[in-house]
Design an enzyme around this catalytic site. Sequence first.
Site, PDB file in Angstrom:
ATOM      1  N   ARG A  33       0.820  -1.216   0.000  1.00  0.00           N
ATOM      2  CA  ARG A  33       0.000   0.000   0.000  1.00  0.00           C
ATOM      3  C   ARG A  33       0.854   1.267   0.000  1.00  0.00           C
ATOM      4  O   ARG A  33       0.500   2.257  -0.631  1.00  0.00           O
ATOM      5  CB  ARG A  33      -0.922   0.016   1.222  1.00  0.00           C
ATOM      6  CG  ARG A  33      -2.078  -0.955   1.127  1.00  0.00           C
ATOM      7  CD  ARG A  33      -2.959  -0.873   2.369  1.00  0.00           C
ATOM      8  NE  ARG A  33      -4.036  -1.851   2.282  1.00  0.00           N
ATOM      9  CZ  ARG A  33      -5.212  -1.631   1.681  1.00  0.00           C
ATOM     10  NH1 ARG A  33      -5.443  -0.458   1.131  1.00  0.00           N
ATOM     11  NH2 ARG A  33      -6.127  -2.570   1.642  1.00  0.00           N
TER      12      ARG A  33
ATOM     13  N   GLU B 170      -1.435  -8.621   4.037  1.00  0.00           N
ATOM     14  CA  GLU B 170      -2.875  -8.675   4.309  1.00  0.00           C
ATOM     15  C   GLU B 170      -3.424 -10.024   3.867  1.00  0.00           C
ATOM     16  O   GLU B 170      -2.940 -10.631   2.914  1.00  0.00           O
ATOM     17  CB  GLU B 170      -3.607  -7.534   3.593  1.00  0.00           C
ATOM     18  CG  GLU B 170      -3.122  -6.157   4.053  1.00  0.00           C
ATOM     19  CD  GLU B 170      -3.842  -5.025   3.347  1.00  0.00           C
ATOM     20  OE1 GLU B 170      -4.966  -5.229   2.872  1.00  0.00           O
ATOM     21  OE2 GLU B 170      -3.258  -3.921   3.274  1.00  0.00           O
TER      22      GLU B 170
ATOM     23  N   HIS C 199     -18.243   0.131   2.483  1.00  0.00           N
ATOM     24  CA  HIS C 199     -17.109  -0.568   1.886  1.00  0.00           C
ATOM     25  C   HIS C 199     -17.245  -0.377   0.377  1.00  0.00           C
ATOM     26  O   HIS C 199     -17.967  -1.126  -0.291  1.00  0.00           O
ATOM     27  CB  HIS C 199     -17.139  -2.057   2.237  1.00  0.00           C
ATOM     28  CG  HIS C 199     -16.984  -2.347   3.696  1.00  0.00           C
ATOM     29  ND1 HIS C 199     -15.878  -1.951   4.413  1.00  0.00           N
ATOM     30  CD2 HIS C 199     -17.791  -3.001   4.575  1.00  0.00           C
ATOM     31  CE1 HIS C 199     -16.005  -2.352   5.677  1.00  0.00           C
ATOM     32  NE2 HIS C 199     -17.153  -2.979   5.798  1.00  0.00           N
TER      33      HIS C 199
END
Length: 355
Positions: free
Chosen positions: A11, A43, A321
């Site tokens: 990220r 992740e 989301h």
Amino acid sequence: ECPYLILRVRRDNLIRDTLLQISALQHEHEDLKKPLKVIFKGEEGIDEGGVQKEFFQLIIRQTFDLNYGMFTYEEDTRCFWFSSTALENAREFNLIGKVLGLAIYNSVILDVHFPMVVYRKLMGIAPTLEDLKACQPALGRGLQQLLDWKDLDVEEVFSRTFTVDYEEFGVVKSHPLKTGGDLVNVTNENRVEYVNLYVRWVLETSIALQFTAFADGFHQVCGGAALRMFIAEELELLICGSPALDFKALEDNASTEDGYTRDSEVITNFWEIVHAMSLEEKKKLLFFCTGSDRSPIRGLGSMTFVISRNGPDSDRLPTAHTCFNHLLLPEYTDKEKLRRCLMTAINNSEGFGLM
């Protein structure tokens, strides 16, 4: 052979990681046409579409950030344009072209705001004054006024030469539109030539390096006979979705989770509030929930949209989301409170709409 194009990215180093991995495929263009799977290093998320969509949202957000220096923003049209001073970003422009192509192949709608001339240029169509008017309205109107002027001699009134002045890092520079252009006055007789050269400089010459890299990246993924079947307006729809918003179709296709049903009072109130919104408010709601204010090319009725119960009545605002088109809604006790909290959320979503 792996059936997927797999990108493993960090990220905090998203653009560089993506650039390195996609650049390694420059001689294997067919790999770019495989279904995309994205893994964020460290992740656990399995990419079933949501991670992929978040990847596109993040990379578009970072590269179009004005501080990154690749694009400028035209307030009048709310569109981005290629920065003529971004001369060392050819690899990044090539990457953005590939990202647009990958989005088409993976049916992801991007929140990209380009003027139509970008799509026309991708289709090989030479820009015109009409394109400039749509892209940079004030400049386009000024050049049209020069062409239409009938009262007095153009040379006297406008006092222009065949040059264009522009600003680069705070310094005003002058560029001749043809050899010796600084010594040639614009007259009634040569003004059409002047306007044509000016349009070509703004929309082509001044950004040739940047756009060529961008177009090359796009065509490496989406070039060929299939692309030639489309017109520029259809290409924009493929990448950015449709501006036509049918919220009744979205309601009919929506699903509920975590204790809500279609007949729950909160859900009934929610849709009544939505249908009473202005078009701009509906676009804000759609952006809040999905990361884009446009619908897929087949309409909102073709899109997955989920509303979940996010606890009992409280003062918490709705959240979303965006990667999954998933709205989380507390069970507000009355319609007015729901309306107030929803409007607060969608009007302040930049920065926390993406979760």
